[in-house]
Design an enzyme around this catalytic site. Structure first.
Site, mmCIF file in Angstrom:
data_model
loop_
_atom_site.group_PDB
_atom_site.id
_atom_site.type_symbol
_atom_site.label_atom_id
_atom_site.label_comp_id
_atom_site.label_asym_id
_atom_site.label_seq_id
_atom_site.Cartn_x
_atom_site.Cartn_y
_atom_site.Cartn_z
ATOM 1 N N ARG A 118 2.815 -0.391 -3.261
ATOM 2 C CA ARG A 118 4.028 -0.643 -2.466
ATOM 3 C C ARG A 118 5.270 -0.122 -3.182
ATOM 4 N NH1 ARG A 118 5.321 -6.397 -4.012
ATOM 5 N NH2 ARG A 118 3.522 -7.077 -5.247
ATOM 6 N N TYR A 132 -6.988 4.062 -3.154
ATOM 7 C CA TYR A 132 -6.444 3.318 -2.014
ATOM 8 C C TYR A 132 -6.131 4.261 -0.859
ATOM 9 C CZ TYR A 132 -5.416 -0.323 -5.511
ATOM 10 O OH TYR A 132 -5.500 -1.262 -6.506
ATOM 11 N N ASP A 136 -3.404 -8.118 -2.802
ATOM 12 C CA ASP A 136 -2.465 -8.956 -2.060
ATOM 13 C C ASP A 136 -3.084 -9.373 -0.726
ATOM 14 O OD1 ASP A 136 -0.546 -8.741 -4.027
ATOM 15 O OD2 ASP A 136 0.501 -7.056 -3.077
ATOM 16 N N ASP A 183 7.017 -4.100 1.049
ATOM 17 C CA ASP A 183 6.032 -3.894 2.108
ATOM 18 C C ASP A 183 6.558 -4.536 3.382
ATOM 19 O OD1 ASP A 183 5.363 -6.681 2.127
ATOM 20 O OD2 ASP A 183 3.897 -6.367 0.530
#
Length: 294
Positions: free
Chosen positions: A173, A67, A39, A81
């Site tokens: 998210r 991540y 994203d 988010d």
């Protein structure tokens, strides 16, 4: 012409396709694609394929990814988010111990309901298009695997670092949102950085500025990794003569040995294909040599 893989440290506020467009201009290659979309708010490892190597992008989509995320508790948004519209804000009264106590339910094989703001399609339309039109549709939960989930340092009021190692298809998210739900105060993702994908890490990644500088110095093509580096988990075999001719023509050929997938090379050392041997017969999974032109 450029052929190979380049690992980019994607900057914030760029789409993955923005990065591909930039590399297309810098390296002068029309065929550019990526694996594992990030994203715009996310940074980190983006695997980009150029030239004939774009045929390998599908093999980089799977596998584990890692991540570093920031979990912001006390906040719920429509995008899950902090870029989205705030739906709820609540005081955060939970302790670090409370957070640690709920994390085990998110480790291992779990089910996730994909967010409405995602590129998944329903009846030919992407979910985020429906969401922007004010529509919400039912999304069946999907199985994903969280191989590791660790709580890091506190980064601010109600904000914590998370390290996540997960399977393809995991929405970080959504993970932050679901942890917030489990704690009763809500949660959203405030930052995301991918540190590993397709076997590559941040240590392998280059910034777009570094690529531009290399191109300016005439070293752009030197940054490309050979496509066979994507398949180092498979053993290598070399073919020659009739076997190589059959391979280059896309035909199966006899090659005795153990069953499985292999990196197949020609007599001159050129990487020809990812092949699969079964019952002494080698077949093409995907070829990577440049076809001969007449």
């Amino acid at each position: 012409m450029p052929n190979g893989i380049i690992i980019i440290d994607k900057p914030q506020d760029w789409t993955s396709m923005d990065v591909c467009a930039k590399l297309r201009r810098l390296l002068g290659e029309r065929r550019v694609g990526h694996a594992g979309t990030l994203d715009p708010m996310a940074t980190g490892v983006l695997t980009v394929f150029m030239g004939r190597a774009t045929r390998g992008a599908e093999f980089a989509e799977g596998g584990e990814k890692e991540y570093l995320a920031t979990l912001q508790l006390g906040l719920e948004t429509d995008t899950q988010d902090t870029t989205g519209q705030v739906l709820h804000q609540r005081p955060v009264t939970c302790t670090r111990e409370d957070i640690e106590a709920v994390l085990p339910r998110f480790r291992g094989d779990i089910l996730q309901v994909p967010p409405m703001y995602s590129a998944l399609k329903r009846n030919g339309k992407k979910l985020y298009q429906l969401a922007r039109a004010g529509k919400t549709v039912e999304r069946p939960p999907r199985p994903v695997t969280i191989y590791a989930l660790e709580l890091g340092e506190e980064l601010g009021p109600g904000a914590y670092a998370l390290r996540v190692r997960c399977s393809k298809g995991t929405y970080i998210r959504t993970l932050c949102h679901d942890i917030g739900q489990a704690l009763g105060c809500g949660g959203a993702m405030a930052a995301l950085r991918r540190t590993q994908a397709a076997g590559f890490t941040l240590a392998d990644a280059l910034t777009l500025e570094q690529v531009a500088a290399a191109v300016e110095e005439g070293r752009g093509n030197e940054l490309l990794r050979p496509i066979d580096t994507l398949f180092t988990q498979y053993p290598a075999v070399t073919v020659a003569g009739r076997q190589e001719r059959l391979c280059r023509n896309g035909n199966p050929f006899r090659l005795e040995g153990a069953d499985g997938r292999f990196r197949v090379y020609g007599a001159d050392g050129a990487f020809l294909m990812l092949g699969e041997r079964k019952g002494g017969e080698m077949r093409t999974v995907k070829s990577f040599f440049e076809p001969e032109t007449t």
